[in-house]
Design an enzyme around this catalytic site. Structure first.
Site, short mmCIF file in Angstrom:
data_model
loop_
_atom_site.label_atom_id
_atom_site.label_comp_id
_atom_site.label_asym_id
_atom_site.label_seq_id
_atom_site.Cartn_x
_atom_site.Cartn_y
_atom_site.Cartn_z
N CYS A 158 9.03 -4.67 12.96
CA CYS A 158 9.18 -5.62 11.86
C CYS A 158 10.62 -5.77 11.38
O CYS A 158 10.94 -6.76 10.72
CB CYS A 158 8.24 -5.27 10.71
SG CYS A 158 8.58 -3.67 10.00
N HIS A 204 -1.52 1.72 -4.19
CA HIS A 204 -1.95 3.11 -4.04
C HIS A 204 -1.09 4.09 -4.83
O HIS A 204 -1.11 5.28 -4.56
CB HIS A 204 -2.00 3.49 -2.55
CG HIS A 204 -3.01 2.70 -1.78
ND1 HIS A 204 -2.98 2.55 -0.41
CD2 HIS A 204 -4.11 2.02 -2.20
CE1 HIS A 204 -4.01 1.79 -0.02
NE2 HIS A 204 -4.70 1.46 -1.08
N GLN A 211 0.85 -1.20 0.00
CA GLN A 211 0.00 0.00 0.00
C GLN A 211 0.88 1.24 0.00
O GLN A 211 0.38 2.36 -0.06
CB GLN A 211 -0.88 0.00 1.25
CG GLN A 211 -1.82 -1.19 1.34
CD GLN A 211 -2.49 -1.25 2.70
OE1 GLN A 211 -3.46 -0.55 2.97
NE2 GLN A 211 -1.97 -2.08 3.58
N CYS A 215 -0.03 20.18 -24.46
CA CYS A 215 -0.92 19.84 -23.35
C CYS A 215 -0.78 20.90 -22.25
O CYS A 215 -1.65 21.76 -22.12
CB CYS A 215 -0.63 18.44 -22.80
SG CYS A 215 -1.79 18.04 -21.47
N GLU A 268 1.30 -3.81 17.20
CA GLU A 268 0.07 -3.93 18.01
C GLU A 268 -0.95 -4.77 17.26
O GLU A 268 -0.75 -5.12 16.09
CB GLU A 268 -0.49 -2.54 18.31
CG GLU A 268 -0.84 -1.75 17.07
CD GLU A 268 -1.24 -0.31 17.35
OE1 GLU A 268 -0.77 0.27 18.34
OE2 GLU A 268 -2.02 0.23 16.56
C1 BJW Z 1 4.53 -1.22 12.66
C2 BJW Z 1 5.69 -0.55 12.95
C3 BJW Z 1 6.84 -1.33 12.96
C4 BJW Z 1 4.18 0.90 12.98
N1 BJW Z 1 6.77 -2.64 12.71
N2 BJW Z 1 4.47 -2.52 12.42
C5 BJW Z 1 -15.51 -0.77 2.15
C6 BJW Z 1 -15.91 -0.46 3.43
C7 BJW Z 1 -15.72 0.82 3.95
C8 BJW Z 1 -15.10 1.82 3.20
C9 BJW Z 1 -14.70 1.51 1.93
C10 BJW Z 1 -14.90 0.24 1.42
N3 BJW Z 1 -14.37 0.22 0.17
C11 BJW Z 1 -13.85 1.44 -0.10
C12 BJW Z 1 -14.04 2.24 0.95
C13 BJW Z 1 -13.59 3.67 1.06
C14 BJW Z 1 -12.13 3.82 1.32
C15 BJW Z 1 -11.76 3.17 2.66
O1 BJW Z 1 -11.21 2.11 2.74
N4 BJW Z 1 -12.08 3.84 3.74
C16 BJW Z 1 -11.76 3.31 5.07
C17 BJW Z 1 -10.78 4.24 5.77
C18 BJW Z 1 -13.02 3.05 5.82
N5 BJW Z 1 -11.32 3.22 0.25
C19 BJW Z 1 -11.09 3.88 -0.86
O2 BJW Z 1 -11.55 4.98 -1.05
C20 BJW Z 1 -10.25 3.19 -1.92
N6 BJW Z 1 -10.93 3.25 -3.15
C21 BJW Z 1 -11.89 2.38 -3.48
O3 BJW Z 1 -12.09 1.36 -2.86
O4 BJW Z 1 -12.61 2.76 -4.59
C22 BJW Z 1 -13.88 2.16 -4.79
C23 BJW Z 1 -14.87 2.63 -3.72
C24 BJW Z 1 -14.85 3.95 -3.26
C25 BJW Z 1 -15.73 4.35 -2.24
C26 BJW Z 1 -16.63 3.43 -1.69
C27 BJW Z 1 -16.62 2.10 -2.15
C28 BJW Z 1 -15.73 1.71 -3.18
C29 BJW Z 1 -8.93 3.92 -2.12
C30 BJW Z 1 -8.06 3.87 -0.93
C31 BJW Z 1 -6.82 4.70 -1.17
C32 BJW Z 1 -6.03 4.86 0.10
N7 BJW Z 1 -5.03 5.80 -0.08
C33 BJW Z 1 -4.18 6.13 1.03
C34 BJW Z 1 -3.56 7.52 0.76
C35 BJW Z 1 -2.44 7.46 -0.21
C36 BJW Z 1 -1.92 8.82 -0.36
C37 BJW Z 1 -0.76 9.15 0.50
O5 BJW Z 1 -0.13 8.35 1.19
O6 BJW Z 1 -0.50 10.33 0.46
O7 BJW Z 1 -3.17 5.16 1.22
S1 BJW Z 1 -4.99 6.15 2.59
C38 BJW Z 1 -3.64 5.62 3.54
O8 BJW Z 1 -4.03 4.41 4.21
C39 BJW Z 1 -2.54 5.26 2.54
C40 BJW Z 1 -2.13 3.91 3.03
O9 BJW Z 1 -1.56 3.16 1.97
C41 BJW Z 1 -3.40 3.31 3.56
C42 BJW Z 1 -3.20 2.19 4.52
O10 BJW Z 1 -2.56 2.62 5.68
P1 BJW Z 1 -1.48 1.68 6.37
O11 BJW Z 1 -0.38 1.43 5.44
O12 BJW Z 1 -2.15 0.50 6.95
O13 BJW Z 1 -0.90 2.66 7.49
P2 BJW Z 1 -1.47 3.00 8.96
O14 BJW Z 1 -0.79 4.24 9.40
O15 BJW Z 1 -2.93 2.98 8.98
O16 BJW Z 1 -0.98 1.77 9.84
C43 BJW Z 1 0.39 1.55 10.14
C44 BJW Z 1 0.49 0.23 10.88
O17 BJW Z 1 1.86 -0.07 11.05
C45 BJW Z 1 -0.14 0.27 12.27
O18 BJW Z 1 -0.94 -0.90 12.46
C46 BJW Z 1 1.07 0.26 13.22
O19 BJW Z 1 0.80 -0.42 14.44
C47 BJW Z 1 2.07 -0.52 12.39
N8 BJW Z 1 3.47 -0.23 12.69
N9 BJW Z 1 5.36 0.80 13.16
C48 BJW Z 1 5.52 -3.18 12.48
N10 BJW Z 1 8.02 -0.75 13.26
ZN ZN Z 2 -0.98 16.26 -20.34
#
Ligand code: BJW
Ligand code: ZN
Length: 267
Positions: free
Chosen positions: A254, A119, A101, A173, A238
């Site tokens: 990790c 992403h 991601q 463009c 966690e």
């Molecule tokens: C450690 C550690 C160490 C720390 N060792 N571990 C179904 C149900 C509900 C909602 C939806 C659904 N389907 C779609 C949605 C809407 C939405 C969504 O999911 N919302 C939820 C928040 C509820 N999804 C979307 O909009 C997606 N699009 C889509 O599905 O289109 C169709 C659709 C749209 C709308 C409705 C239905 C269908 C697109 C998602 C795009 C996400 N983009 C982002 C931003 C990127 C831009 C940027 O970075 O600038 O991507 S969001 C953000 O979260 C980023 C990440 O890739 C993503 C995941 O986060 P991640 O990587 O898990 O990070 P953290 O910070 O959350 O967690 C870190 C973890 O590491 C923690 O657990 C720590 O404990 C751990 N950790 N140190 C081991 N040393």
């Molecule tokens: Zn262009």
């Protein structure tokens, strides 16, 4: 750990799903939690097409900062262990699919191949007019963004005129460029998603590393693998909402737990 290592020894098709926690020890803040702020904004409140439409200058400052931080970061022991594991298994004609991601490129810089970036990437742009996607590693990305993007909550927004923000260089463009990143509410790339589902449906072991498992569709992948009766191991500091779905949970940084699971050593 011994039991999971034995599972890996017998596996022929391993899926590794990663999130921002894997890069935390490289100095890249995770998305949620204390580090997930830039100025007064929560990172997730800036990662939307609506904010870009209303204030592209602010969003470009945010990404200029993120591009700089990621460029200065180095892959850590977890990224390296994954890349080495993939190389080792490929010599035995086994598959290791890496689905991330993350947008920071650290898996690739550690030597991993065929990384599926769900992403998008900090180092790709997309033209809002002609939709052309390009690799772009320039820092600053354009002269107007030089020295901009300070995370200091007291920093003032630069309000760079839209014509001075990154622009498309395709002939005739000149459209406004945006980061080639999947923001909330946007669809993931179909081809990337198809390949990710193929890995979800065919793997015979799975690691899920450093993700809070709250963002869809990625949050569904490992639970879907577990429902097929396949061993899934979660590596996190966690528990997450998905922990109860998995056979293994290795709690801790990790950079310690992932090499322990993947490196060659006696069980
Ligand atoms: C450690 C550690 C160490 C720390 N060792 N571990 C179904 C149900 C509900 C909602 C939806 C659904 N389907 C779609 C949605 C809407 C939405 C969504 O999911 N919302 C939820 C928040 C509820 N999804 C979307 O909009 C997606 N699009 C889509 O599905 O289109 C169709 C659709 C749209 C709308 C409705 C239905 C269908 C697109 C998602 C795009 C996400 N983009 C982002 C931003 C990127 C831009 C940027 O970075 O600038 O991507 S969001 C953000 O979260 C980023 C990440 O890739 C993503 C995941 O986060 P991640 O990587 O898990 O990070 P953290 O910070 O959350 O967690 C870190 C973890 O590491 C923690 O657990 C720590 O404990 C751990 N950790 N140190 C081991 N040393
Ligand atoms: Zn262009």
């Amino acid at each position: 750990m011994k039991s999971f290592r034995e599972t890996l020894l017998n596996a022929k098709n391993v899926l590794i799903l990663t999130g921002s926690g894997i890069s935390a020890e490289s100095g890249i803040p995770t998305f949620r939690g204390a580090g997930g702020f830039w100025r007064k904004y929560q990172a997730q409140s800036l990662a939307t097409p609506e904010v870009f439409a209303s204030n592209p200058s602010l969003v470009w400052e945010f990404y200029e900062y993120r591009r700089t931080v990621a460029a200065q970061a180095k892959p850590n022991k977890a990224h390296e262990a994954i890349a080495e594991f993939q190389k080792r298994l490929s010599k035995e004609n086994k598959i290791v699919s890496i689905v991330t991601q993350n947008i920071d490129g650290l898996h690739q810089r550690a030597g991993a191949e065929n990384v599926l970036e769900l992403h998008g990437s900090l180092y790709k742009t997309r033209c809002t007019k002609c939709k052309n996607v390009e690799q772009n590693e320039s820092l600053p990305i354009c002269p107007a963004l030089e020295g901009k993007g300070s995370p200091d909550p007291k920093a003032l927004s630069s309000d760079i005129p839209v014509e001075d923000l990154p622009r498309c260089e395709k002939q005739d463009c000149g459209g406004l460029l945006r980061p080639h990143i999947v923001w909330f509410g946007e669809n993931l790339d179909k081809d990337v998603l198809r390949k990710a589902y193929e890995a979800v449906e065919t793997c015979d072991a799975c690691l899920v590393i450093g993700t809070s498992s709250v963002v869809y569709p990625a949050a569904m992948f490992a639970p879907q693998v577990a429902r097929r009766g396949i061993s899934v191991a979660e590596f996190n500091i966690e528990s997450t909402p998905a922990t109860r779905d998995f056979k293994y949970h290795f709690e801790g940084p990790c950079t310690v737990t992932v090499p322990e699971a993947l490196e060659t050593q006696e069980c």
